[in-house]
Design an enzyme around this catalytic site. Structure first.
Site, PDB file in Angstrom:
ATOM      1  N   LYS A 214       0.842  -1.209   0.000  1.00 53.23           N
ATOM      2  CA  LYS A 214       0.000   0.000   0.000  1.00 53.23           C
ATOM      3  C   LYS A 214       0.875   1.256   0.000  1.00 53.23           C
ATOM      4  O   LYS A 214       0.610   2.202  -0.736  1.00 53.23           O
ATOM      5  CB  LYS A 214      -0.923   0.009   1.237  1.00 53.23           C
ATOM      6  CG  LYS A 214      -1.811  -1.218   1.352  1.00 53.23           C
ATOM      7  CD  LYS A 214      -2.695  -1.174   2.586  1.00 53.23           C
ATOM      8  CE  LYS A 214      -1.962  -1.215   3.902  1.00 53.23           C
ATOM      9  NZ  LYS A 214      -1.218  -2.466   4.183  1.00 53.23           N
TER      10      LYS A 214
ATOM     11  N   ARG B 131      -9.375   0.664   8.835  1.00 54.10           N
ATOM     12  CA  ARG B 131      -9.001  -0.701   9.230  1.00 54.10           C
ATOM     13  C   ARG B 131     -10.032  -1.388  10.088  1.00 54.10           C
ATOM     14  O   ARG B 131      -9.811  -2.526  10.520  1.00 54.10           O
ATOM     15  CB  ARG B 131      -7.726  -0.649  10.053  1.00 54.10           C
ATOM     16  CG  ARG B 131      -6.573  -0.326   9.198  1.00 54.10           C
ATOM     17  CD  ARG B 131      -5.347  -0.736   9.916  1.00 54.10           C
ATOM     18  NE  ARG B 131      -4.298   0.072   9.411  1.00 54.10           N
ATOM     19  CZ  ARG B 131      -3.075  -0.349   9.222  1.00 54.10           C
ATOM     20  NH1 ARG B 131      -2.750  -1.563   9.536  1.00 54.10           N
ATOM     21  NH2 ARG B 131      -2.188   0.455   8.735  1.00 54.10           N
TER      22      ARG B 131
ATOM     23  N   ARG C  28      12.113  -6.217   4.997  1.00 57.35           N
ATOM     24  CA  ARG C  28      11.941  -4.776   4.754  1.00 57.35           C
ATOM     25  C   ARG C  28      12.792  -3.914   5.683  1.00 57.35           C
ATOM     26  O   ARG C  28      12.934  -4.204   6.861  1.00 57.35           O
ATOM     27  CB  ARG C  28      10.464  -4.407   4.949  1.00 57.35           C
ATOM     28  CG  ARG C  28      10.215  -2.906   4.884  1.00 57.35           C
ATOM     29  CD  ARG C  28       8.751  -2.554   4.862  1.00 57.35           C
ATOM     30  NE  ARG C  28       8.075  -2.893   6.098  1.00 57.35           N
ATOM     31  CZ  ARG C  28       6.801  -2.624   6.329  1.00 57.35           C
ATOM     32  NH1 ARG C  28       6.070  -2.049   5.392  1.00 57.35           N
ATOM     33  NH2 ARG C  28       6.248  -2.958   7.470  1.00 57.35           N
TER      34      ARG C  28
ATOM     35  N   ARG D 129      11.575  -1.829  11.198  1.00 51.35           N
ATOM     36  CA  ARG D 129      10.478  -1.428  12.074  1.00 51.35           C
ATOM     37  C   ARG D 129      10.323  -2.466  13.173  1.00 51.35           C
ATOM     38  O   ARG D 129      10.473  -3.662  12.921  1.00 51.35           O
ATOM     39  CB  ARG D 129       9.175  -1.322  11.258  1.00 51.35           C
ATOM     40  CG  ARG D 129       8.976   0.040  10.662  1.00 51.35           C
ATOM     41  CD  ARG D 129       7.849   0.119   9.674  1.00 51.35           C
ATOM     42  NE  ARG D 129       6.579  -0.481  10.052  1.00 51.35           N
ATOM     43  CZ  ARG D 129       5.467  -0.391   9.323  1.00 51.35           C
ATOM     44  NH1 ARG D 129       5.467   0.296   8.194  1.00 51.35           N
ATOM     45  NH2 ARG D 129       4.359  -0.978   9.708  1.00 51.35           N
TER      46      ARG D 129
ATOM     47  N   ARG E  41      -0.069  -8.915  13.395  1.00 51.04           N
ATOM     48  CA  ARG E  41      -0.675  -7.952  12.456  1.00 51.04           C
ATOM     49  C   ARG E  41      -1.552  -8.677  11.440  1.00 51.04           C
ATOM     50  O   ARG E  41      -2.610  -8.181  11.060  1.00 51.04           O
ATOM     51  CB  ARG E  41       0.416  -7.148  11.749  1.00 51.04           C
ATOM     52  CG  ARG E  41       1.039  -6.099  12.665  1.00 51.04           C
ATOM     53  CD  ARG E  41       2.404  -5.667  12.181  1.00 51.04           C
ATOM     54  NE  ARG E  41       2.374  -4.924  10.941  1.00 51.04           N
ATOM     55  CZ  ARG E  41       3.425  -4.796  10.137  1.00 51.04           C
ATOM     56  NH1 ARG E  41       4.565  -5.379  10.414  1.00 51.04           N
ATOM     57  NH2 ARG E  41       3.324  -4.074   9.048  1.00 51.04           N
TER      58      ARG E  41
HETATM   59  P1  AP5 Z   1       4.965  -1.703   1.745  1.00 53.12           P
HETATM   60  O1  AP5 Z   1       4.686  -0.821   0.584  1.00 53.12           O
HETATM   61  O2  AP5 Z   1       5.723  -1.145   2.897  1.00 53.12           O
HETATM   62  O3  AP5 Z   1       3.613  -2.415   2.235  1.00 53.12           O
HETATM   63  P2  AP5 Z   1       2.412  -1.854   3.109  1.00 53.12           P
HETATM   64  O4  AP5 Z   1       1.166  -2.512   2.613  1.00 53.12           O
HETATM   65  O5  AP5 Z   1       2.441  -0.354   3.132  1.00 53.12           O
HETATM   66  O6  AP5 Z   1       2.811  -2.477   4.491  1.00 53.12           O
HETATM   67  P3  AP5 Z   1       2.826  -1.862   5.958  1.00 53.12           P
HETATM   68  O7  AP5 Z   1       3.508  -2.885   6.818  1.00 53.12           O
HETATM   69  O8  AP5 Z   1       3.402  -0.484   6.002  1.00 53.12           O
HETATM   70  O9  AP5 Z   1       1.335  -1.812   6.271  1.00 53.12           O
HETATM   71  P4  AP5 Z   1       0.706  -1.866   7.610  1.00 53.12           P
HETATM   72  O10 AP5 Z   1      -0.669  -1.674   7.182  1.00 53.12           O
HETATM   73  O11 AP5 Z   1       0.921  -3.051   8.451  1.00 53.12           O
HETATM   74  O12 AP5 Z   1       1.484  -0.722   8.441  1.00 53.12           O
HETATM   75  P5  AP5 Z   1       1.139   0.805   8.730  1.00 53.12           P
HETATM   76  O13 AP5 Z   1       2.382   1.555   8.670  1.00 53.12           O
HETATM   77  O14 AP5 Z   1      -0.028   1.251   7.934  1.00 53.12           O
HETATM   78  O15 AP5 Z   1       5.723  -3.003   1.169  1.00 53.12           O
HETATM   79  C1  AP5 Z   1       6.211  -3.993   2.043  1.00 53.12           C
HETATM   80  C2  AP5 Z   1       7.583  -4.498   1.549  1.00 53.12           C
HETATM   81  O16 AP5 Z   1       7.387  -5.206   0.329  1.00 53.12           O
HETATM   82  C3  AP5 Z   1       8.598  -3.378   1.233  1.00 53.12           C
HETATM   83  O17 AP5 Z   1       9.883  -3.790   1.596  1.00 53.12           O
HETATM   84  C4  AP5 Z   1       8.475  -3.212  -0.288  1.00 53.12           C
HETATM   85  O18 AP5 Z   1       9.702  -2.759  -0.855  1.00 53.12           O
HETATM   86  C5  AP5 Z   1       8.131  -4.627  -0.717  1.00 53.12           C
HETATM   87  N1  AP5 Z   1       7.280  -4.682  -1.910  1.00 53.12           N
HETATM   88  C6  AP5 Z   1       6.239  -3.862  -2.233  1.00 53.12           C
HETATM   89  N2  AP5 Z   1       5.679  -4.256  -3.383  1.00 53.12           N
HETATM   90  C7  AP5 Z   1       6.355  -5.347  -3.800  1.00 53.12           C
HETATM   91  C8  AP5 Z   1       6.236  -6.223  -4.932  1.00 53.12           C
HETATM   92  N3  AP5 Z   1       5.304  -6.033  -5.895  1.00 53.12           N
HETATM   93  N4  AP5 Z   1       7.099  -7.258  -5.020  1.00 53.12           N
HETATM   94  C9  AP5 Z   1       8.060  -7.465  -4.079  1.00 53.12           C
HETATM   95  N5  AP5 Z   1       8.228  -6.661  -2.994  1.00 53.12           N
HETATM   96  C10 AP5 Z   1       7.381  -5.625  -2.853  1.00 53.12           C
HETATM   97  O19 AP5 Z   1       0.628   0.711  10.249  1.00 53.12           O
HETATM   98  C11 AP5 Z   1       1.502   0.384  11.301  1.00 53.12           C
HETATM   99  C12 AP5 Z   1       0.743   0.372  12.617  1.00 53.12           C
HETATM  100  O20 AP5 Z   1       0.154   1.671  12.879  1.00 53.12           O
HETATM  101  C13 AP5 Z   1      -0.459  -0.591  12.679  1.00 53.12           C
HETATM  102  O21 AP5 Z   1      -0.068  -1.927  12.989  1.00 53.12           O
HETATM  103  C14 AP5 Z   1      -1.293   0.060  13.807  1.00 53.12           C
HETATM  104  O22 AP5 Z   1      -0.747  -0.199  15.075  1.00 53.12           O
HETATM  105  C15 AP5 Z   1      -1.130   1.555  13.514  1.00 53.12           C
HETATM  106  N6  AP5 Z   1      -2.162   2.046  12.587  1.00 53.12           N
HETATM  107  C16 AP5 Z   1      -1.966   2.620  11.370  1.00 53.12           C
HETATM  108  N7  AP5 Z   1      -3.138   2.953  10.802  1.00 53.12           N
HETATM  109  C17 AP5 Z   1      -4.109   2.558  11.677  1.00 53.12           C
HETATM  110  C18 AP5 Z   1      -5.528   2.587  11.641  1.00 53.12           C
HETATM  111  N8  AP5 Z   1      -6.202   3.101  10.593  1.00 53.12           N
HETATM  112  N9  AP5 Z   1      -6.199   2.099  12.704  1.00 53.12           N
HETATM  113  C19 AP5 Z   1      -5.556   1.613  13.788  1.00 53.12           C
HETATM  114  N10 AP5 Z   1      -4.210   1.528  13.876  1.00 53.12           N
HETATM  115  C20 AP5 Z   1      -3.489   2.004  12.831  1.00 53.12           C
END
Ligand code: AP5
Length: 214
Positions: A13, A88, A127, A156, A167
């Site tokens: 994402k 979410r 990552r 992270r 997660r």
């Molecule tokens: P990446 O692009 O980083 O994936 P992502 O979907 O953004 O993954 P995240 O781990 O950031 O999502 P998340 O939803 O768990 O975390 P967030 O920060 O939102 O890609 C992942 C890896 O794959 C990278 O290394 C990339 O290079 C690689 N990659 C990408 N595409 C690829 C491909 N096609 N092929 C191969 N490799 C590829 O949230 C973190 C925390 O914040 C949550 O756990 C929660 O505690 C809190 N939080 C955030 N938002 C909320 C909410 N709305 N409600 C409640 N808590 C929240």
């Protein structure tokens, strides 16, 4: 356009959100990035969120909806926004819809990134992210410099195996029901295959955005 990116942790994402934002000329807003900045700055919001985030649990809906209200009424989001990592939970989806309706706006589309679980584990385990601009990288070691801003690449805390497993469980229990919710509400939901080359995934996403809306 208000575009919501849905999908499990590691689905890409953040990576694709950046690319789509550039193509559409609207900002990408990631609640995870906002919360990590608050943790880094030691704000009250950050201190309250840190323990949830480190475990891989969701931060309470009230905190997230507070962030969204601030973000959506800011001039930066006047032309639209790509929302990465929000919504979410069903209460967040309902809260966002109400908030947007009060501003005379709506979610135009939901994009659901589909990636099998073994691939997610592999991606998150390998990552590193920039501790400054949050750009994610794969195949690089912590301590390397960010190609975009020169920041320091780190792992992270929630990319440790136990937090990743939690997660994924939290996603199934609390976020997957949002997909059903979008169907019940007859929202524009597009599921895309988010595996393979980054450019191919971007093209699939852009193509989905051209499909007719309901
Ligand atoms: P990446 O692009 O980083 O994936 P992502 O979907 O953004 O993954 P995240 O781990 O950031 O999502 P998340 O939803 O768990 O975390 P967030 O920060 O939102 O890609 C992942 C890896 O794959 C990278 O290394 C990339 O290079 C690689 N990659 C990408 N595409 C690829 C491909 N096609 N092929 C191969 N490799 C590829 O949230 C973190 C925390 O914040 C949550 O756990 C929660 O505690 C809190 N939080 C955030 N938002 C909320 C909410 N709305 N409600 C409640 N808590 C929240």
């Amino acid at each position: 356009m208000i575009l919501v990116l849905l999908g499990p942790p590691g689905a890409g994402k953040g990576t694709q959100g950046e690319r789509i934002a550039e193509r559409l000329g609207i900002p990408k807003i990631a609640t995870g990035d906002v919360l990590r900045a608050a943790v880094r700055d030691g704000t009250e919001q950050g201190l309250a969120a840190k323990a949830y985030m480190d475990r891989g649990d969701l931060v309470p809906d009230s905190v997230i909806l507070g962030i969204m209200k601030e973000v959506l009424s800011s001039p930066a989001a006047a032309k639209g926004a790509i929302l990465d990592g929000v919504v979410r939970t069903v209460p967040q989806a309902e809260g966002l819809t109400t908030m947007l309706a009060e501003l005379g706006r709506k979610v135009d589309r939901f994009l659901l990134f589909d990636v099998p679980e073994d691939e997610l584990m592999k991606r998150l385990g390998g990552r590193v992210v920039c501790d400054s601009c949050q750009t994610p990288y794969k195949g690089l070691e912590p301590g390397t410099r960010c190609e975009k801003c020169g920041g320091n690449l780190v792992r992270r805390k929630d990319d440790e195996p136990e937090a990743i497993r939690n997660r994924l469980k939290v996603y199934e229990a609390q976020t997957a029901p949002v997909i059903e919710w979008t169907k019940e509400k007859k929202m524009n939901l597009h599921k895309i295959d988010a595996t393979g080359e980054l450019d191919d995934v971007t093209e699939r996403a852009m193509k989905a955005l051209e499909e007719p809306t309901k």
